[in-house]
Design a protein around this motif. Structure first.
Motif, PDB file in Angstrom:
ATOM      1  N   MET A 124      85.721  33.328   5.635  1.00  4.01           N
ATOM      2  CA  MET A 124      87.170  33.469   5.617  1.00  4.01           C
ATOM      3  C   MET A 124      87.800  32.853   6.864  1.00  4.01           C
ATOM      4  O   MET A 124      88.884  32.267   6.807  1.00  4.01           O
ATOM      5  CB  MET A 124      87.547  34.940   5.500  1.00  4.01           C
ATOM      6  CG  MET A 124      87.013  35.615   4.247  1.00  4.01           C
ATOM      7  SD  MET A 124      87.533  34.756   2.727  1.00  4.01           S
ATOM      8  CE  MET A 124      86.401  35.436   1.538  1.00  4.01           C
ATOM      9  N   ALA A 125      87.112  32.973   8.001  1.00  2.00           N
ATOM     10  CA  ALA A 125      87.613  32.340   9.225  1.00  2.00           C
ATOM     11  C   ALA A 125      87.639  30.824   9.084  1.00  2.00           C
ATOM     12  O   ALA A 125      88.583  30.159   9.539  1.00  2.00           O
ATOM     13  CB  ALA A 125      86.746  32.750  10.411  1.00  2.00           C
ATOM     14  N   LEU A 126      86.620  30.252   8.439  1.00  2.00           N
ATOM     15  CA  LEU A 126      86.590  28.809   8.222  1.00  2.00           C
ATOM     16  C   LEU A 126      87.727  28.370   7.295  1.00  2.00           C
ATOM     17  O   LEU A 126      88.340  27.318   7.499  1.00  2.00           O
ATOM     18  CB  LEU A 126      85.242  28.392   7.628  1.00  2.00           C
ATOM     19  CG  LEU A 126      84.067  28.376   8.602  1.00  2.00           C
ATOM     20  CD1 LEU A 126      82.748  28.196   7.847  1.00  2.00           C
ATOM     21  CD2 LEU A 126      84.234  27.263   9.629  1.00  2.00           C
ATOM     22  N   ARG A 127      88.001  29.167   6.272  1.00  2.00           N
ATOM     23  CA  ARG A 127      89.114  28.825   5.378  1.00  2.00           C
ATOM     24  C   ARG A 127      90.439  28.864   6.141  1.00  2.00           C
ATOM     25  O   ARG A 127      91.290  27.983   5.965  1.00  2.00           O
ATOM     26  CB  ARG A 127      89.149  29.799   4.195  1.00  2.00           C
ATOM     27  CG  ARG A 127      87.947  29.667   3.279  1.00  2.00           C
ATOM     28  CD  ARG A 127      87.978  30.669   2.128  1.00  2.00           C
ATOM     29  NE  ARG A 127      86.743  30.596   1.359  1.00  2.00           N
ATOM     30  CZ  ARG A 127      86.529  31.233   0.208  1.00  2.00           C
ATOM     31  NH1 ARG A 127      87.478  32.008  -0.291  1.00  2.00           N
ATOM     32  NH2 ARG A 127      85.374  31.101  -0.432  1.00  2.00           N
ATOM     33  N   THR A 128      90.603  29.864   6.998  1.00  2.00           N
ATOM     34  CA  THR A 128      91.825  29.961   7.792  1.00  2.00           C
ATOM     35  C   THR A 128      91.978  28.761   8.716  1.00  2.00           C
ATOM     36  O   THR A 128      93.066  28.174   8.827  1.00  2.00           O
ATOM     37  CB  THR A 128      91.814  31.260   8.613  1.00  2.00           C
ATOM     38  OG1 THR A 128      91.778  32.383   7.725  1.00  2.00           O
ATOM     39  CG2 THR A 128      93.042  31.360   9.497  1.00  2.00           C
TER      40      THR A 128
END
Length: 263
Positions: A124-128
């Motif tokens: 999710m951090a990578l998507r953000t």
């Protein structure tokens, strides 16, 4: 994850294999306990699915357990990010975020909120981070991008949308959600608050779960090849020996009615 597992079961049947599933809820201790239990049952292979498996987890105890299992003749395949040497299949989460962010910028939105930017969940951090990169590349000033931390769930998206609506939207024209569950919850939250999607605010997600095409309005999202990941995981698992190979699967933007072009 249900889509990944369903594809694994279908692919295994074609090879005369049988899949059993155990949920660990991404809890490291439970993952270790499950691997130890399954080793005693002597399965042909173990496929581990989570956002991230790292060699130093639990002081290396999980890695040690998996190494011992492979030395005994088993096969380990990981679906998710890992620094372990086992065969692994992952998704280009950063690229998916970039694609969605660039699309939102290209369609004229200039104030954007990101829902679910949870730093402890690596995917999710990578998507953000990808959202941010795509938006900036499309000419949106970082000051006009708001990251809203919320539970990565339908309820988390619902609550975040209600809070934003109660604050008067703060000029936000689009919401980028880290997955479809958050996006669908956000659409429900906006509807409950009298904010209309996409007339008042555009909403996008990532994953393309089946519900994304059934909600009203249908959800714009980046489709990740979840079923393909399940198929490839079984193919890797049924090979005779692992070589530490890596397969990264990319997403595809699907534009539906939850977004609109602003002029």
């Amino acid at each position: 994850m249900a889509m990944v597992v369903a594809a694994m079961e279908r692919e295994a049947r074609t090879a005369g294999a049988f899949v059993t599933v155990s949920s660990t809820m991404a809890a490291s201790e439970r993952q270790l306990e499950t691997v130890r239990l399954l080793r005693a049952l002597r399965p042909r292979a173990l496929v581990l699915t989570s956002s991230r498996f790292m060699a130093n987890a639990l002081d290396g105890r999980l890695l040690k357990e998996l190494d011992s299992y492979e030395r005994e003749g088993g096969r380990v395949v990981i679906v998710g990010e890992t620094d372990m040497s086992f065969d692994a299949i992952g998704f280009d989460d950063y690229g998916a975020g970039c694609s969605a962010g660039a699309f939102v910028a290209e369609t004229g939105h200039r104030r954007v909120a990101i829902f679910g930017g949870v730093p402890e969940l690596r995917n999710m951090a990578l998507r953000t981070t990808g959202f941010m990169a795509g938006l900036r590349a499309g000419g949106i000033d970082e000051r006009d991008i708001r990251v809203v931390f919320c539970d990565v769930s339908r309820q988390g998206g619902f609550d975040a949308a209600r809070r934003l609506a109660e604050e008067g939207m703060d000029g936000v024209e689009a919401v980028l959600a880290v997955n479809d569950a958050v996006a669908i919850g956000a659409m429900s939250g906006f509807r409950a608050a009298g904010v209309v999607v996409p007339e008042d605010v555009s909403v996008t997600g990532i994953d393309d779960i089946p519900l994304a095409g059934d909600v009203t309005p249908r959800l714009t999202t980046v489709a990740l090849p979840l079923a393909q990941a399940g198929v490839e995981a079984i193919r890797f698992a049924l090979e005779k020996a692992g070589t530490g190979k890596r397969l990264t699967l990319e997403g595809r933007l699907i534009v539906r009615e939850s977004t609109r072009t602003r002029v």
